[in-house]
Motif scaffolding. Structure first.
Motif, PDB file in Angstrom:
ATOM      1  N   UNK A  12     -17.810  30.153  17.168  1.00  0.00           N
ATOM      2  CA  UNK A  12     -18.855  29.681  16.670  1.00  0.00           C
ATOM      3  C   UNK A  12     -18.916  28.026  17.283  1.00  0.00           C
ATOM      4  N   UNK A  13     -17.860  27.361  17.444  1.00  0.00           N
ATOM      5  CA  UNK A  13     -17.925  26.242  17.841  1.00  0.00           C
ATOM      6  C   UNK A  13     -18.206  26.260  19.292  1.00  0.00           C
ATOM      7  N   UNK A  14     -18.643  24.886  19.681  1.00  0.00           N
ATOM      8  CA  UNK A  14     -18.944  24.631  21.203  1.00  0.00           C
ATOM      9  C   UNK A  14     -18.489  23.616  22.004  1.00  0.00           C
ATOM     10  N   UNK A  15     -18.191  23.902  23.241  1.00  0.00           N
ATOM     11  CA  UNK A  15     -17.468  22.778  24.272  1.00  0.00           C
ATOM     12  C   UNK A  15     -18.652  22.181  25.274  1.00  0.00           C
ATOM     13  N   UNK A  16     -18.751  20.978  25.093  1.00  0.00           N
ATOM     14  CA  UNK A  16     -19.798  20.390  25.623  1.00  0.00           C
ATOM     15  C   UNK A  16     -19.284  19.409  26.913  1.00  0.00           C
ATOM     16  N   UNK A  17     -19.633  19.644  27.978  1.00  0.00           N
ATOM     17  CA  UNK A  17     -19.049  18.989  29.019  1.00  0.00           C
ATOM     18  C   UNK A  17     -20.188  18.272  29.760  1.00  0.00           C
ATOM     19  N   UNK A  18     -19.819  16.574  30.110  1.00  0.00           N
ATOM     20  CA  UNK A  18     -21.101  15.741  30.638  1.00  0.00           C
ATOM     21  C   UNK A  18     -20.682  15.133  31.742  1.00  0.00           C
ATOM     22  N   UNK A  19     -21.305  14.695  32.812  1.00  0.00           N
ATOM     23  CA  UNK A  19     -20.927  13.965  33.874  1.00  0.00           C
ATOM     24  C   UNK A  19     -21.625  12.743  33.520  1.00  0.00           C
ATOM     25  N   UNK A  20     -21.153  11.535  33.360  1.00  0.00           N
ATOM     26  CA  UNK A  20     -21.472  10.086  32.936  1.00  0.00           C
ATOM     27  C   UNK A  20     -21.166   9.095  33.894  1.00  0.00           C
ATOM     28  N   UNK A  21     -21.982   8.088  34.226  1.00  0.00           N
ATOM     29  CA  UNK A  21     -21.747   6.940  34.687  1.00  0.00           C
ATOM     30  C   UNK A  21     -20.343   6.211  34.211  1.00  0.00           C
ATOM     31  N   UNK A  32     -16.721  14.112  30.711  1.00  0.00           N
ATOM     32  CA  UNK A  32     -16.401  14.162  29.350  1.00  0.00           C
ATOM     33  C   UNK A  32     -16.400  15.271  28.673  1.00  0.00           C
ATOM     34  N   UNK A  33     -15.344  15.841  28.260  1.00  0.00           N
ATOM     35  CA  UNK A  33     -15.500  17.178  27.216  1.00  0.00           C
ATOM     36  C   UNK A  33     -15.292  16.916  25.624  1.00  0.00           C
ATOM     37  N   UNK A  34     -16.274  17.626  25.232  1.00  0.00           N
ATOM     38  CA  UNK A  34     -16.107  17.343  23.739  1.00  0.00           C
ATOM     39  C   UNK A  34     -16.324  18.595  22.848  1.00  0.00           C
ATOM     40  N   UNK A  35     -15.188  18.707  22.099  1.00  0.00           N
ATOM     41  CA  UNK A  35     -15.292  20.054  21.146  1.00  0.00           C
ATOM     42  C   UNK A  35     -15.800  19.768  19.644  1.00  0.00           C
ATOM     43  N   UNK A  36     -16.910  20.456  19.462  1.00  0.00           N
ATOM     44  CA  UNK A  36     -17.587  20.107  17.990  1.00  0.00           C
ATOM     45  C   UNK A  36     -17.909  21.419  17.504  1.00  0.00           C
ATOM     46  N   UNK A  37     -18.533  21.522  16.076  1.00  0.00           N
ATOM     47  CA  UNK A  37     -19.031  22.705  15.422  1.00  0.00           C
ATOM     48  C   UNK A  37     -20.314  23.026  16.283  1.00  0.00           C
ATOM     49  N   UNK A  38     -21.316  22.128  16.766  1.00  0.00           N
ATOM     50  CA  UNK A  38     -22.260  22.458  17.524  1.00  0.00           C
ATOM     51  C   UNK A  38     -22.662  21.515  18.544  1.00  0.00           C
ATOM     52  N   UNK A  39     -23.897  21.373  19.435  1.00  0.00           N
ATOM     53  CA  UNK A  39     -24.264  20.710  20.476  1.00  0.00           C
ATOM     54  C   UNK A  39     -24.559  19.226  19.759  1.00  0.00           C
ATOM     55  N   UNK A  40     -25.260  19.357  18.532  1.00  0.00           N
ATOM     56  CA  UNK A  40     -25.727  18.075  18.133  1.00  0.00           C
ATOM     57  C   UNK A  40     -24.577  17.297  17.451  1.00  0.00           C
ATOM     58  N   UNK A  41     -23.424  17.785  17.030  1.00  0.00           N
ATOM     59  CA  UNK A  41     -22.497  17.113  16.539  1.00  0.00           C
ATOM     60  C   UNK A  41     -21.693  16.652  17.851  1.00  0.00           C
ATOM     61  N   UNK A  42     -21.555  17.498  18.825  1.00  0.00           N
ATOM     62  CA  UNK A  42     -20.885  16.877  20.127  1.00  0.00           C
ATOM     63  C   UNK A  42     -21.351  15.657  20.542  1.00  0.00           C
TER      64      UNK A  42
END
Length: 113
Positions: A12-21, A32-42
């Protein structure tokens, strides 16, 4: 504009990946990779670290299985590395940069002119 994506895990959790400057002026980007309960929390986790203009629009660059494994095995659940250039996948003969904890990115000295 940053590219990014997410992957919902069976737990039920999500992993969000972002390419940032990069916060430095060398012109390279970071993934950047973030593991959180949902996208908003990431995204809130990143904003709380000072990355205020971070948004996830669409799912154009979701995390790969290797990236998901890396972030799940990190105690903080928040890691980064230099984004690959030109979107060319790294082959087995090329050296691939290891993942770093987010503290290493935030401590990087900025270049002053």
């Amino acid at each position: 504009m940053s590219a990014g994506g997410f992957c919902k895990l069976p737990t039920g959790s999500v992993v969000v990946a972002l390419n940032l400057p990069s916060p430095t002026t060398d012109g390279t980007g970071v993934r950047v990779l973030v593991h959180a309960q949902n996208r908003a929390r990431a995204l809130t986790r990143l904003r709380n670290l000072g990355m205020r203009a971070v948004y996830l629009r669409g799912n154009g660059s979701p995390p790969t299985p290797d990236e998901i494994t890396a972030v799940l095995h990190h105690p903080d659940g928040l890691i980064w590395r230099t984004a690959p250039d030109n979107g060319v996948p790294v082959g087995p003969d090329l050296v691939q940069e290891l993942w770093h904890p987010i503290r290493a990115l935030l401590r990087r000295p900025t270049a002053r002119a």
